[in-house]
Design an enzyme around this catalytic site. Structure first.
Site, PDB file in Angstrom:
ATOM      1  N   GLU A  18       0.846  -1.201   0.000  1.00  0.00           N
ATOM      2  CA  GLU A  18       0.000   0.000   0.000  1.00  0.00           C
ATOM      3  C   GLU A  18       0.880   1.249   0.000  1.00  0.00           C
ATOM      4  O   GLU A  18       1.996   1.220   0.512  1.00  0.00           O
ATOM      5  CB  GLU A  18      -0.957  -0.012   1.197  1.00  0.00           C
ATOM      6  CG  GLU A  18      -0.324  -0.382   2.513  1.00  0.00           C
ATOM      7  CD  GLU A  18      -1.353  -0.628   3.628  1.00  0.00           C
ATOM      8  OE1 GLU A  18      -1.381   0.181   4.558  1.00  0.00           O
ATOM      9  OE2 GLU A  18      -2.105  -1.617   3.569  1.00  0.00           O
ATOM     10  N   LYS A  53       2.849   4.550   0.816  1.00  0.00           N
ATOM     11  CA  LYS A  53       3.290   5.150   2.072  1.00  0.00           C
ATOM     12  C   LYS A  53       2.969   6.638   1.990  1.00  0.00           C
ATOM     13  O   LYS A  53       3.586   7.383   1.231  1.00  0.00           O
ATOM     14  CB  LYS A  53       4.788   4.934   2.273  1.00  0.00           C
ATOM     15  CG  LYS A  53       5.283   5.434   3.611  1.00  0.00           C
ATOM     16  CD  LYS A  53       6.691   4.925   3.873  1.00  0.00           C
ATOM     17  CE  LYS A  53       7.169   5.225   5.275  1.00  0.00           C
ATOM     18  NZ  LYS A  53       7.252   6.653   5.561  1.00  0.00           N
ATOM     19  N   ASP A 100       2.742  10.453   2.853  1.00  0.00           N
ATOM     20  CA  ASP A 100       3.653  11.374   3.517  1.00  0.00           C
ATOM     21  C   ASP A 100       2.852  12.386   4.325  1.00  0.00           C
ATOM     22  O   ASP A 100       2.587  13.498   3.882  1.00  0.00           O
ATOM     23  CB  ASP A 100       4.507  12.081   2.458  1.00  0.00           C
ATOM     24  CG  ASP A 100       5.785  12.640   3.059  1.00  0.00           C
ATOM     25  OD1 ASP A 100       6.025  12.421   4.258  1.00  0.00           O
ATOM     26  OD2 ASP A 100       6.533  13.297   2.316  1.00  0.00           O
ATOM     27  N   TYR A 117      -4.922   2.550   8.147  1.00  0.00           N
ATOM     28  CA  TYR A 117      -4.118   1.430   7.644  1.00  0.00           C
ATOM     29  C   TYR A 117      -3.597   0.464   8.694  1.00  0.00           C
ATOM     30  O   TYR A 117      -2.875  -0.470   8.374  1.00  0.00           O
ATOM     31  CB  TYR A 117      -2.944   1.933   6.808  1.00  0.00           C
ATOM     32  CG  TYR A 117      -2.042   2.952   7.495  1.00  0.00           C
ATOM     33  CD1 TYR A 117      -1.346   2.634   8.655  1.00  0.00           C
ATOM     34  CD2 TYR A 117      -1.889   4.237   6.969  1.00  0.00           C
ATOM     35  CE1 TYR A 117      -0.525   3.556   9.284  1.00  0.00           C
ATOM     36  CE2 TYR A 117      -1.063   5.169   7.591  1.00  0.00           C
ATOM     37  CZ  TYR A 117      -0.390   4.821   8.745  1.00  0.00           C
ATOM     38  OH  TYR A 117       0.411   5.736   9.357  1.00  0.00           O
ATOM     39  N   LYS A 138      11.189   2.540  -0.197  1.00  0.00           N
ATOM     40  CA  LYS A 138      11.200   3.971  -0.487  1.00  0.00           C
ATOM     41  C   LYS A 138      11.412   4.232  -1.979  1.00  0.00           C
ATOM     42  O   LYS A 138      12.076   3.464  -2.665  1.00  0.00           O
ATOM     43  CB  LYS A 138      12.318   4.660   0.309  1.00  0.00           C
ATOM     44  CG  LYS A 138      12.207   4.483   1.815  1.00  0.00           C
ATOM     45  CD  LYS A 138      10.941   5.069   2.410  1.00  0.00           C
ATOM     46  CE  LYS A 138      11.048   6.550   2.672  1.00  0.00           C
ATOM     47  NZ  LYS A 138      11.804   6.930   3.847  1.00  0.00           N
ATOM     48  N   CYS A 180      44.122  16.820  13.136  1.00  0.00           N
ATOM     49  CA  CYS A 180      42.769  17.233  13.495  1.00  0.00           C
ATOM     50  C   CYS A 180      42.629  18.740  13.273  1.00  0.00           C
ATOM     51  O   CYS A 180      43.424  19.512  13.805  1.00  0.00           O
ATOM     52  CB  CYS A 180      42.489  16.887  14.952  1.00  0.00           C
ATOM     53  SG  CYS A 180      40.935  17.565  15.545  1.00  0.00           S
ATOM     54  N   CYS A 196      41.939  20.434  17.046  1.00  0.00           N
ATOM     55  CA  CYS A 196      42.919  20.530  18.137  1.00  0.00           C
ATOM     56  C   CYS A 196      44.350  20.348  17.646  1.00  0.00           C
ATOM     57  O   CYS A 196      45.296  20.475  18.422  1.00  0.00           O
ATOM     58  CB  CYS A 196      42.594  19.514  19.233  1.00  0.00           C
ATOM     59  SG  CYS A 196      42.933  17.808  18.758  1.00  0.00           S
ATOM     60  N   CYS A 226      40.984  11.612  15.121  1.00  0.00           N
ATOM     61  CA  CYS A 226      41.833  12.502  15.897  1.00  0.00           C
ATOM     62  C   CYS A 226      42.300  11.736  17.135  1.00  0.00           C
ATOM     63  O   CYS A 226      41.502  11.078  17.804  1.00  0.00           O
ATOM     64  CB  CYS A 226      41.011  13.722  16.305  1.00  0.00           C
ATOM     65  SG  CYS A 226      41.711  14.628  17.673  1.00  0.00           S
ATOM     66  N   CYS A 238      40.634  17.225  22.830  1.00  0.00           N
ATOM     67  CA  CYS A 238      40.094  17.795  21.597  1.00  0.00           C
ATOM     68  C   CYS A 238      38.708  18.367  21.891  1.00  0.00           C
ATOM     69  O   CYS A 238      37.791  17.624  22.241  1.00  0.00           O
ATOM     70  CB  CYS A 238      39.998  16.724  20.514  1.00  0.00           C
ATOM     71  SG  CYS A 238      39.206  17.346  19.018  1.00  0.00           S
TER      72      CYS A 238
HETATM   73  S1  IVH Z   1       2.080   0.970   8.849  1.00  0.00           S
HETATM   74  C1  IVH Z   1       3.441  -1.242  12.285  1.00  0.00           C
HETATM   75  N1  IVH Z   1       1.188   1.891   6.583  1.00  0.00           N
HETATM   76  O1  IVH Z   1       5.092   5.596   7.901  1.00  0.00           O
HETATM   77  C2  IVH Z   1       3.503  -0.411  11.097  1.00  0.00           C
HETATM   78  N2  IVH Z   1       2.572   3.311   7.901  1.00  0.00           N
HETATM   79  O2  IVH Z   1       7.835   4.908   8.750  1.00  0.00           O
HETATM   80  C3  IVH Z   1       3.001   0.953  11.337  1.00  0.00           C
HETATM   81  N3  IVH Z   1       2.919   5.527   6.955  1.00  0.00           N
HETATM   82  O3  IVH Z   1       4.761   6.166  11.324  1.00  0.00           O
HETATM   83  C4  IVH Z   1       2.922   1.774  10.153  1.00  0.00           C
HETATM   84  N4  IVH Z   1       1.702   5.241   5.154  1.00  0.00           N
HETATM   85  O4  IVH Z   1       3.236   7.468   9.761  1.00  0.00           O
HETATM   86  C5  IVH Z   1       1.939   2.145   7.661  1.00  0.00           C
HETATM   87  N5  IVH Z   1       0.278   2.595   4.571  1.00  0.00           N
HETATM   88  C6  IVH Z   1       1.020   2.851   5.645  1.00  0.00           C
HETATM   89  C7  IVH Z   1       1.661   4.089   5.861  1.00  0.00           C
HETATM   90  C8  IVH Z   1       2.440   4.277   6.994  1.00  0.00           C
HETATM   91  C9  IVH Z   1       2.456   6.089   5.841  1.00  0.00           C
HETATM   92  C10 IVH Z   1       3.833   6.185   7.923  1.00  0.00           C
HETATM   93  C11 IVH Z   1       3.385   6.143   9.351  1.00  0.00           C
HETATM   94  C12 IVH Z   1       4.526   5.526  10.117  1.00  0.00           C
HETATM   95  C13 IVH Z   1       5.643   5.699   9.175  1.00  0.00           C
HETATM   96  C14 IVH Z   1       6.672   4.621   9.397  1.00  0.00           C
END
Ligand code: IVH
Length: 707
Positions: free
Chosen positions: A128, A130, A132, A239, A327, A421, A424, A439, A445
């Site tokens: 799914e 991620k 932002d 989610y 990512k 360094c 120092c 160093c 230092c």
């Molecule tokens: S699951 C146990 N699902 O990403 C897992 N997180 O780096 C909990 N986030 O703090 C997170 N989209 O704020 C999950 N589809 C998604 C997400 C998601 C964004 C964020 C969330 C979390 C961060 C982790």
């Protein structure tokens, strides 16, 4: 938008900028309090906005100086004043990152290995987007929304119920049946259009604009007045779950369906995948769709579908083993490298830094980037004056990827790394096989001394409120603090403190108060705070658990250090160094090189002096073993032979989560040996020492007697 203030910002040196950001953080926080809590503003709104604008302009020019208490960061960081704290009933976890396709293939392989699955067993994973934004936890009791919180530090967040109630996409009542307690987690975000529109309005009003939709969402949730939040275009995708009074689904796919049925929005791009290839296909689709989506995403999250498997996999250092964030590639840009400067860290490491012509990458202005180390500069042949490609990957510090050789000035010379360094003047040397030049000045230092104290007060160490990195440097420069223990003696210098520029009676008293609250500290944080090389939070916790108290730990480390001094040549077998050293290596995941780093630390007289000094000032308390109800809590267990009902990793993780210590070899301190078929020398040694021997079934029986 340029005005006088902005022009002036362009002239600030880094040091001036840091001081200015600190002043603005304090000043803006004071006006926030006056306005929101006391209803007694001292300045006009336009002047307040000018302060915010100045802060944002400086932050944009010096992103690496953005403070933990930046006015733009108050949601998502430590709970801000004005909101009540909420302790999460289950911690809000973060995610491990994957950057390459190979990491994703390895994620699948790790699941199979950990769970000991047959080669043909199907592993379904939900992919799914991620989002932002800002994560939030929503608690429903008997189907009614009763409390909403930010993530905060994952353990404690802020109560933002009233703000969340203004979001149309957060149901007040769950539709249909639901258990008595349901906690739904998800992401609050702003669409890009909503963000641009909001900024247009703010600009017209002369208010500070937000840097990106994520900051805008955070700033909107941070409002102490929910009426303001209500005017902001915020959305919510659900989610994940937090506390549930009873299970609601067997798989993540089914859980998402329940969320839909209860009235939440779930992401329409989520899809169940059965193989790494299917997952990577989904990743490519989402990456392609990214520019057309109305909101920002920064990757794809993969979650193991079966809940029983999620439970078995558990978590490791605040992230679940059963999920990963893949990512999107870092955004890149080209700019001119003006100069290479050298930073000296707390362990004396010399790190080269590229001082760049400022440039915007992925929405953030970058003026510095890391060059990693001497070899990297040589390998990439990066020279002062070069045009370079830089990139930002997620939250990571920007890096120099390569030099654009076609644009190289004729007089650019290969970079010569200093052998002294820069701070120092001590010799900087490189050990054989190491990439890092260090160093040799130790605590003489200033850079090392200051960095060590900064680490000491940092968030996961002593975490002293209101005492940031910049204070450390300033106090050090004025000889208020020369070693960690001096922090706890500051109260005897209160007169000097309150007459400092920018300080007063009240701010000095506040700082001394927050220092007092940290006079008692748990052993694991204490060990971590010492900043011993290779000893991170996880190792510090293991050490604290193994040795119990500060005195016990010190005595054992002193013994191990003596043994190591007598057997410097031994490079492989801890037993040949000595018993205390072997015990140390034997702690799971410590091993020879970490044990060496620890004994190196104890071998330095000035480190012993720091410990003596700190013991005078502090109360260091043993940490609580988790799940003390378990019969195996606090026990040391060794696994050997083949396990048939779980993998070795799973067995280990499970034991640790119940508070047991898992060791790699048998000693007098072992409580149980769990022996499967094929057990050999460990079984013989345990028998000889009269240690209790359990079969895998015995062990499972023992641990399942836990609640
Ligand atoms: S699951 C146990 N699902 O990403 C897992 N997180 O780096 C909990 N986030 O703090 C997170 N989209 O704020 C999950 N589809 C998604 C997400 C998601 C964004 C964020 C969330 C979390 C961060 C982790």
């Amino acid at each position: 938008m340029t005005n006088d203030a902005d022009r002036e910002v362009a002239l600030l040196t880094e040091e001036e900028a840091a001081t200015e950001l600190e002043r603005l953080a304090t000043e803006i926080a004071r006006h926030d309090r006056l306005y929101h809590q006391k209803d007694a503003p001292e300045i006009f709104d336009a002047d307040y906005d000018a302060l915010r604008r100045r802060n944002d302009t400086i932050e944009a020019r010096f992103p690496e100086l953005i403070r933990d208490d930046s006015p733009n960061k108050r949601v998502g960081a430590a709970p801000a004043e004005g909101f009540t704290q909420v302790r999460h009933s289950r911690p809000m976890l973060s995610l491990q990152n994957a950057f390459a396709e190979a990491d994703v293939v390895e994620f699948f392989a790790r699941i199979r290995r950990f769970l000991g699955l047959e080669a043909d067993a199907e592993v379904a994973v939900m992919g799914e987007p991620k989002i932002d934004g800002i994560s939030a936890a929503l608690r429903y009791e008997d189907g009614v929304f009763v409390q909403g919180a930010t993530r905060g530090d994952g353990v404690t967040g802020e109560d933002i119920t009233r703000n969340l109630k203004t979001l149309d996409e957060i149901p007040e009542h769950l539709v249909g049946d639901a258990p008595a307690v349901v906690e739904v987690r998800g992401e609050v975000y702003m669409t890009r259009d909503g963000f641009f529109e909001l900024n247009r309005k703010r600009e017209a009003e002369g208010a500070a604009v937000f840097a990106n939709p994520r900051n805008a969402a955070a700033g909107s949730l941070r409002q102490l007045d929910p009426k303001i939040t209500a005017t902001r275009p915020l959305h919510f995708f659900a989610y994940a779950s937090g506390e549930l009074s009873e299970p609601v689904a067997d798989s993540h796919a089914d859980f998402l369906k329940r969320l839909d049925a209860w009235g939440f929005r779930t992401n329409p791009l989520a899809r169940l995948c059965k193989t790494p290839e299917e997952v990577l296909e989904l990743y490519r689709e989402i990456l392609e769709a990214r520019p057309e989506l109305p909101y920002d995403i920064d990757g794809v999250v993969y979650k193991l579908d079966r809940h029983d498997w999620q439970d078995r996999m558990g978590m490791v250092s605040r992230a679940p083993r059963w999920a990963i964030a893949h990512k999107f590639p870092a955004e890149q840009a080209q700019t001119v490298l003006n100069r290479i400067s050298i930073q000296v860290g707390r362990t004396g490491a010399l790190t080269p830094v590229a001082e760049l012509e400022p440039i915007t990458v992925g929405g953030v202005v970058v003026s510095r980037a890391t060059l990693h180390n001497e070899d990297e500069i040589a390998r990439k042949d990066v020279r002062e004056g070069d045009t370079v490609v830089i990139q930002r990957a997620g939250d990571v510090i920007p890096q120099v990827v390569r030099a654009v050789e076609d644009n190289r000035p004729a007089n650019a010379k290969p970079y010569v790394f200093p052998t002294e360094c820069p701070i120092c003047g001590s010799l900087a040397t490189r050990d054989e096989g190491e990439v890092v030049r260090r160093c040799t000045g130790g605590l003489i230092c200033p850079a090392q001394a200051v960095e060590r104290i900064k680490h000491f007060v940092s968030r996961n160490a002593f975490d002293i409120e209101g005492f940031g990195r910049k204070h450390v440097a300033a106090f050090w420069a004025d000889k208020l603090i020369e070693s960690p223990a001096d922090i706890f003696r500051l109260r005897s210098r209160v007169e000097e403190l309150k007459t400092r520029e920018g300080w007063g009676e009240q701010s000095a008293a506040n700082l001394l108060d927050s220092i007092e609250t940290r006079r008692s500290i748990s052993l694991d944080r204490f060990i971590y705070a010492l900043g011993i090389r290779q000893v991170g939070e996880a190792t510090a916790r293991l050490l604290a658990r193994q040795y119990g108290g500060l005195e016990e730990w010190r005595a054992a480390m002193a013994a191990a250090t003596d043994e190591r001094a007598e057997n410097r040549e031994e490079m492989k077998k801890p037993e040949l160094v000595g018993e205390a050293f072997a015990d140390l290596c034997n702690i799971d995941s410590v091993g020879f090189s970490v044990a060496d780093a620890i004994t190196d630390f104890f071998a330095e007289a000035h480190n012993q002096a720091i410990l003596d000094d700190l013991s005078e000032e502090l109360e260091v308390v043993p940490i609580e073993a988790p799940a003390s109800t378990s019969p195996v809590s606090g026990k040391t267990v060794v696994f050997t032979g083949t396990l048939e009902r779980m993998t070795r990793n799973e067995a280990k993780a499970r034991a640790e989560s119940l508070g047991a210590k898992v060791a790699g070899s048998i000693s007098k301190k072992t409580d149980y040996l769990v022996a499967g078929p094929g057990a050999g020398s460990k079984l013989a040694k345990a028998t000889e020492l009269g240690i209790e021997i359990l079969s895998e079934d015995d062990w499972l029986g023992l641990i399942s007697s836990t609640a």
